[in-house]
Design an enzyme around this catalytic site. Structure first.
Site, PDB file in Angstrom:
ATOM      1  CG  HIS A   1      25.385   8.731 -75.450  1.00 12.06           C
ATOM      2  ND1 HIS A   1      24.218   8.143 -75.836  1.00 12.06           N
ATOM      3  CD2 HIS A   1      26.317   7.752 -75.391  1.00 12.06           C
ATOM      4  CE1 HIS A   1      24.428   6.839 -76.009  1.00 12.06           C
ATOM      5  NE2 HIS A   1      25.687   6.583 -75.742  1.00 12.06           N
TER       6      HIS A   1
ATOM      7  N   GLY B   1      35.397   8.936 -68.119  1.00 13.72           N
ATOM      8  CA  GLY B   1      34.963   8.772 -66.731  1.00 13.72           C
ATOM      9  C   GLY B   1      33.672   9.532 -66.517  1.00 13.72           C
TER      10      GLY B   1
ATOM     11  N   GLY C   1      32.191   3.074 -64.881  1.00 14.74           N
ATOM     12  CA  GLY C   1      31.266   2.041 -64.428  1.00 14.74           C
ATOM     13  C   GLY C   1      30.392   2.539 -63.301  1.00 14.74           C
TER      14      GLY C   1
ATOM     15  CG  HIS D   1      32.988   1.365 -71.752  1.00 18.51           C
ATOM     16  ND1 HIS D   1      32.684   0.828 -70.528  1.00 18.51           N
ATOM     17  CD2 HIS D   1      31.869   1.990 -72.179  1.00 18.51           C
ATOM     18  CE1 HIS D   1      31.426   1.108 -70.233  1.00 18.51           C
ATOM     19  NE2 HIS D   1      30.905   1.813 -71.210  1.00 18.51           N
TER      20      HIS D   1
ATOM     21  CE  LYS E   1      24.300  13.327 -69.020  1.00 18.13           C
ATOM     22  NZ  LYS E   1      23.146  13.210 -69.901  1.00 18.13           N
TER      23      LYS E   1
ATOM     24  CG  HIS F   1      30.146   8.116 -74.773  1.00 20.46           C
ATOM     25  ND1 HIS F   1      29.368   7.887 -73.665  1.00 20.46           N
ATOM     26  CD2 HIS F   1      30.176   6.940 -75.444  1.00 20.46           C
ATOM     27  CE1 HIS F   1      28.945   6.629 -73.672  1.00 20.46           C
ATOM     28  NE2 HIS F   1      29.421   6.042 -74.736  1.00 20.46           N
TER      29      HIS F   1
END
Lengths: 144, 998
Positions: free
Chosen positions: B719, B897, B924, B921, B997, B752
């Site tokens: 996140h 990303g 990965g 989404h 972060k 996010h």
């Protein structure tokens, strides 16, 4: 009795293996592994606070899962981290498993503790508790 | 059971559908209901870990899944579902999907007998062409009763390996394949995991083989009219027509052997022949049927009457004093008499027309109706068992170990002695068809008395008590409408079998001992070799010396358990625990069979995936890189302060737990109402920021405890909050970019985060609920506990769906509050109001949720539950799911990303219908966090990123290292795959310049 983090098991999450001579030892190690996922040095967590922790489950796997979930809950709801578990007792009664232990630790402090990642849940994915030569072993994936 | 480590994962054979779609056929894994489809370029496909394929094919086994189990190009292994996994489950009642609801009877040997309704069975292989109209029995663990369900799938497959033979102590045998789960006291256990000490659940009653009845008429309309004549019902006051119309309305004006009502009628008749009475009240010309018995059994009769289409009356209870003169003396007692009255002349007339006696049974002659005597055996059983439920004595032991003969008594006027004997001989004849022997009718001394109508005598037949005879009575006939006797019969059947098997074992030992003795072995050695449970020293001595008795019967003292003690093995109605004696694996080549049953619901919601509810929010500004660059550090530092991140971070909003409950019901709407946002933010949020019908009553106190202080926090892991730059050369679709408010050189903010600990606690709570009911209540077998699920339309499934909505609302609210904080920071740093700088939302979209949507499936619109686990919805233009302002463009799709390489803004397309409007989404991951931490150091990463022009603040350096760009797939190729497949189209790439972060 010890625990180790595994590299190639869970890509998005953190996986560990904990073992112990007795089932109680193994549970304590798994609890410490969970705390260690969130705090880099467990030694930095003083043992000034004591909290009784109980869990139950229909088998030892569910019991360990519920114990670890309880630690996640305590971290969020009470902001408590632990660096030691003592007086751990695990027993079966009428087909149900019970555990109780005392967690020793202190309130989480971002300034004092070097924090790593937050554990959001204990996954059932590949979760296992097994009896091995010389004691007990568990494999756990934590949802990060 | 199947939760192992899976070290031997195999790579599937992919069928290439297109350059970016790869299919794994259902043949890849047993139980797959649909093929799996991977959306990826060849290069990405090769990079994916094998666990992704294992997990997505596990998803394909979920009941009710539609079309395909999808994996998006950013797919990587998660738990249960892979991240990037999409599955749509049918939500419409009545639409049966293969796999519907888990496996109940799984891969059985062709000779296995399947218990069906009405006390019948059929070999599984014989059901192949007639399973659809059968009702299959199953054990409902929750209320511990045997119930009926409709099969929805029948499967036959070739087994060319082996089969397990499981034999219980009472001698029951079943042959099943290795993965067939057997219900034991430890729960459902696969045959190959059973232990010889396991207690399995058995249903001793087996009934009679089902035979298709003919359509011969038993009673016609004319017969019923004739009965009405006999009992004196004329058409005065229209009575007769009304009665006949009533019967016609419920379809009982004509009864045939194959009438669906016949099984219930047979039982009702059998009971009336015993403890029931039909009276015709001649004065008022009305008929009435009374049933006497235990309350619980009368309830069952009432249900059956209802099933015939009649209204059922209440059960009456009254205290009665009773005085009986018997051979042994006068017996006086009080008891509560329960009775069920069915006041219906039509019902009574029907029973009479079928041959049921009415009035006082003692004083009139009657036989068992001829039509019953020539009915199929299973129909005869229904009559007989209900009659026995009322009249036959229950299993009782003489000396705690052996059973009495069962008695069937009846009283008759002395002048009707012959008719009484004829009736009892009818019963004996019926019994003989079940190979059950009984005594001739005899007069019972002492059971005579003289009443108003004359002298009454007692008649009796007895059912022989040899074990073989009794087992047939208990297992093939049994009792209907008498739960207590029926349970005792089930126990007695297993008890008798167990005793017999010990006896036969003793007989074997006796022979063996004698042979050993004859071949010259010393008695001492023989004793040492043969001494065991139920084989005493004395028994061996008796065996060796032939002058001793040759009786292998169990002496009372040697049996370790009496019948009374054995009764504890009854664990549900008709269900008795039985210990496994031996498990043998035999080679087997041949067909094995599966039946899948459905208990009402067949739609599922797979749990684990739905509730984490993280999502992405993209916010534009009217600032350019030139405006922001000088203030970047200050901006990031202040955002880092104002938007708490990391373990144990608490938000600035201090809410009471009660207020928090409102937040989770109202979502972002709550925030805007409280001043944390603008009205138009809601217009730009999926579902307008509030998932309707969220109900805080469905969430636990624990989840509230975990969540109420976390609103407005980022969390940790992947996140983040990023400040990004729109490089002019990165805009791909200029028109759509413009529509979304994107311009060259612009600075935008993307973040996010999810519903934090709250959403996870909700998921955990329901995961536990589902795990406890999934197999037991809904018979759903899953390959991974993280795929725990419940039927969508079940109480548990609906509760979870409601609770999950709370999780979605928490995540909307969380991102709304964070947006509010971002606006505060921007005004603070740039010294002007937020709206002057734009700070307008593009969109907010969740990427972990289960959503009830309407999709076109095989040409028709269906309601489906789409599970998107780490996958983003991507609806095209003009879809109702898209907020009004994006109707013409299609939905903005925000894909984050890695923090080093950048992110994308895409737009939903019509073509995405093929994936139920789902796309990737994120980038990965390609490696684990633990591994990434070993490869990169957070401190160095910060420096390296600084060189690239990205300013990072983090609460945890090791946490940052886990998110290094190198730990992720290349975002460009993931996006290219989605774009090539057409399931979403690129609008612009966004590169980071600042990062907070968690």
């Amino acid at each position: 009795m010890s625990y180790k983090f595994l590299e190639d098991i869970a890509i998005a999450d953190v996986a560990f293996e904990a073992d112990g001579k007795t089932i109680e030892n193994m549970f304590e190690q798994a609890g410490l592994a969970l705390e260690n996922t969130m705090v880099k040095e467990l030694e930095t967590v003083k043992t000034t606070d004591k909290r009784k922790i109980t869990a139950e489950g229909k088998d030892t796997e569910t019991l360990l899962h519920n114990f670890l979930e309880e630690l996640v809950y305590i971290k969020d709801a009470e902001l408590l981290l632990f660096s030691k578990f003592s007086g751990t007792k695990i027993a079966e009664k009428n087909g149900k498993w019970f555990m109780e232990t005392t967690g020793l630790g202190e309130p989480l402090n971002q300034k004092k503790h070097e924090l790593l990642v937050d554990v959001k849940a204990v996954s059932w994915h590949k979760f296992s508790v097994s009896k091995v030569r010389g004691g007990f072993k568990s494999t756990v994936i934590l949802d990060i | 059971m199947g939760y192992g480590w899976g070290k031997d994962l195999k790579k599937p054979e992919f069928t290439k559908v297109s350059d970016v779609i790869w299919e794994i056929p259902t043949s890849f894994k047993k139980g797959m209901n649909v093929p799996a489809r991977i959306y990826a370029t060849k290069q990405i496909l090769d990079q994916m870990d094998l666990m992704v394929f294992d997990q997505i094919t596990n998803v394909a086994t979920l009941p009710g899944i539609l079309k395909y189990a999808y994996c998006m190009p950013d797919g990587h292994s998660g738990y249960g579902f892979p991240i990037g996994g999409v599955a749509a489950m049918d939500a419409v009642e009545g639409v049966i999907s293969p796999g519907g609801i888990g496996f109940d009877i799984n891969c059985l040997h062709p000779d296995s007998k399947i218990s069906l309704s009405n006390g019948t069975w059929k070999k599984v292989s014989d059901l192949e062409h007639e399973w659809e109209n059968k009702r299959v029995k199953f054990f409902n663990i929750e209320n511990k009763a045997v119930e009926n369900a409709t099969p929805i799938m029948f499967m036959k497959r070739m087994e060319d390996n082996s089969i397990f033979e499981i034999v219980t102590e009472s001698g029951r045998k079943i042959n099943v394949t290795a993965e067939h789960p057997i219900l034991t006291q430890r729960g459902f256990i696969r045959a190959d995991n059973l232990k010889e000490t396991d207690n399995v659940y058995t249903q001793p009653f087996s009934g009679v083989e089902y035979e298709k009845p003919s359509d011969e008429v038993i009673v016609s309309y004319v017969d019923i009219e004739r009965i009405l004549d006999v009992i004196g019902i004329t058409n005065s006051g229209n009575a007769r027509v009304q009665i006949l119309n009533t019967l016609k309305r419920v379809g009982l004006n004509e009864i045939r052997y194959n009438s669906t009502a016949l099984p219930a009628i047979l039982k009702i008749m059998g009971f009336v022949f015993g403890d029931g009475c039909i009276s015709i009240l001649s004065k008022i010309k009305k008929g009435m049927t009374a049933f006497y018995g235990k309350k619980e059994d009368l309830e069952t009769i009432k249900e059956d009457i209802k099933s015939l289409g009649f209204k059922a009356q209440n059960i009456f209870s009254r205290q009665r004093k009773h005085k009986i003169e018997t051979y042994y003396g006068t017996s006086e007692f009080d008891f509560t008499e329960h009775s069920l009255l069915k006041k219906s002349t039509g019902f009574a007339a029907l029973l009479i027309a079928l041959g049921t006696p009415h009035g006082i049974k003692t004083s009139q002659p009657y036989r068992i109706p001829k039509w019953i005597m020539k009915a199929p055996l299973w129909q005869k059983r229904l009559f007989l068992a209900a009659f026995f439920g009322a009249e036959l004595s229950s299993p009782k032991t003489i000396n705690a170990y052996n059973f009495y003969m069962h008695q069937l008594n009846m009283n008759k006027l002395e002048i009707l002695k012959e008719n009484g004997e004829e009736f009892l001989n009818d019963i004996r004849l019926l019994l003989s068809e079940f190979c059950i022997t009984s005594t001739y009718p005899t007069i019972v001394e002492g059971n005579q008395y003289v009443g108003k109508k004359g002298k009454t005598i007692g008649l009796r037949i007895c059912i022989h008590s040899n074990p073989d005879n009794l087992v047939k009575l208990y297992e093939n006939v049994g009792y209907e409408y008498n739960k207590e006797k029926s349970n005792l019969a089930c126990l007695a059947a297993n008890y008798t079998r167990l005793k017999e098997s010990i006896k036969s074992h003793r007989s074997d030992i006796r022979t063996l001992a004698l042979e050993m003795y004859k071949s010259g072995e010393r008695p001492r050695d023989i004793r040492a070799a043969l001494l065991q449970e139920n084989i005493s020293k004395n028994f061996i001595n008796h065996s060796i010396w032939p002058d001793r008795s040759n009786n292998v019967r169990l002496p009372a003292a040697s049996i370790t358990f009496a019948f009374d003690e054995f009764k504890k093995n009854l664990i549900g109605d008709g269900i008795v625990i039985d210990k496994i004696k031996k498990i043998e694996q035999h080679p087997y080549k041949g067909f094995v069979y599966d039946i899948t049953i459905n208990n009402e619901n067949h739609n599922f919601i797979a749990n684990n995936i739905i509730s984490h509810n993280c999502g992405m929010r993209l916010v534009t500004t009217n600032l350019t890189l030139k405006d922001v660059q000088p203030k970047l550090k200050e901006l990031v530092d202040k955002l880092f302060q104002k938007v708490p991140a990391g373990v144990g971070s608490e938000g600035f909003l201090k809410l009471t737990k009660d207020e928090f409950r409102k937040v989770v019901e109202e979502g972002a709407e709550w925030c805007v109402k409280k001043g944390y946002g603008w009205e138009e933010d809601l217009q730009r949020t999926e579902l307008y920021g509030r998932c309707k019908d969220a109900d805080a009553k469905k969430i636990s106190q624990k989840s509230v405890d975990r969540g109420y202080s976390q609103i407005g926090t980022l969390g940790s892991g992947n996140h983040y909050l990023e400040i990004q730059h729109v490089k002019p050369e990165n805009i791909i679709d200029k028109a759509t970019a413009k529509a979304f408010g994107i311009f060259p050189d612009q600075v935008v903010i993307m973040f996010h985060c999810g519903s934090r600990g709250f959403g996870h606690q909700v998921a955990t709570d329901y995961l536990n609920t589902f795990l406890s009911v999934m197999e037991s209540k809904y018979k759903i077998k899953i390959l991974d506990r993280e795929l725990a699920c419940a039927p969508f339309n079940s109480p548990e499934g609906q509760d979870y769906f409601t609770a999950m909505k709370c999780g979605i609302n928490m995540s909307f609210a969380n991102r709304q509050v964070i947006l509010h904080r971002i606006r505060e920071v921007f005004s603070d740093v740039f010294k002007q109001p937020a709206d002057k700088m734009g700070l307008q939302m593009v969109y907010d979209v969740a990427h972990n949720r289960g959503s009830l949507e309407k999709h076109l499936v095989d040409g028709s619109w269906r309601e489906v539950i789409v599970h998107r686990k780490g996958a983003t919805a991507c609806f095209g233009p003009n879809r109702t799911e898209v907020p009004k302002i994006w109707q013409s463009t299609g939905q903005p799709v925000i894909i984050g990303g890695s923090m080093e390489t950048g992110s994308y803004l895409l737009v939903g397309t019509d073509k995405a219908a093929e994936t139920f409007f789902s796309t990737a989404h994120g980038a990965g991951r390609t490696m684990s966090r633990t591994k990434a931490k070993g490869l990169w150091r957070g401190e160095q990463l910060v420096k390296d990123m600084q060189k690239k022009g990205i300013y990072v603040r983090t609460v945890s350096f090791p946490g940052l290292a886990e998110e290094a760009g190198g730990a992720y797939k290349d975002i460009d190729s993931v996006i290219n795959a989605a774009d090539l497949a057409g399931i979403s189209k690129k609008v612009t790439k966004l590169v980071p310049i600042g990062n907070v972060k968690g």
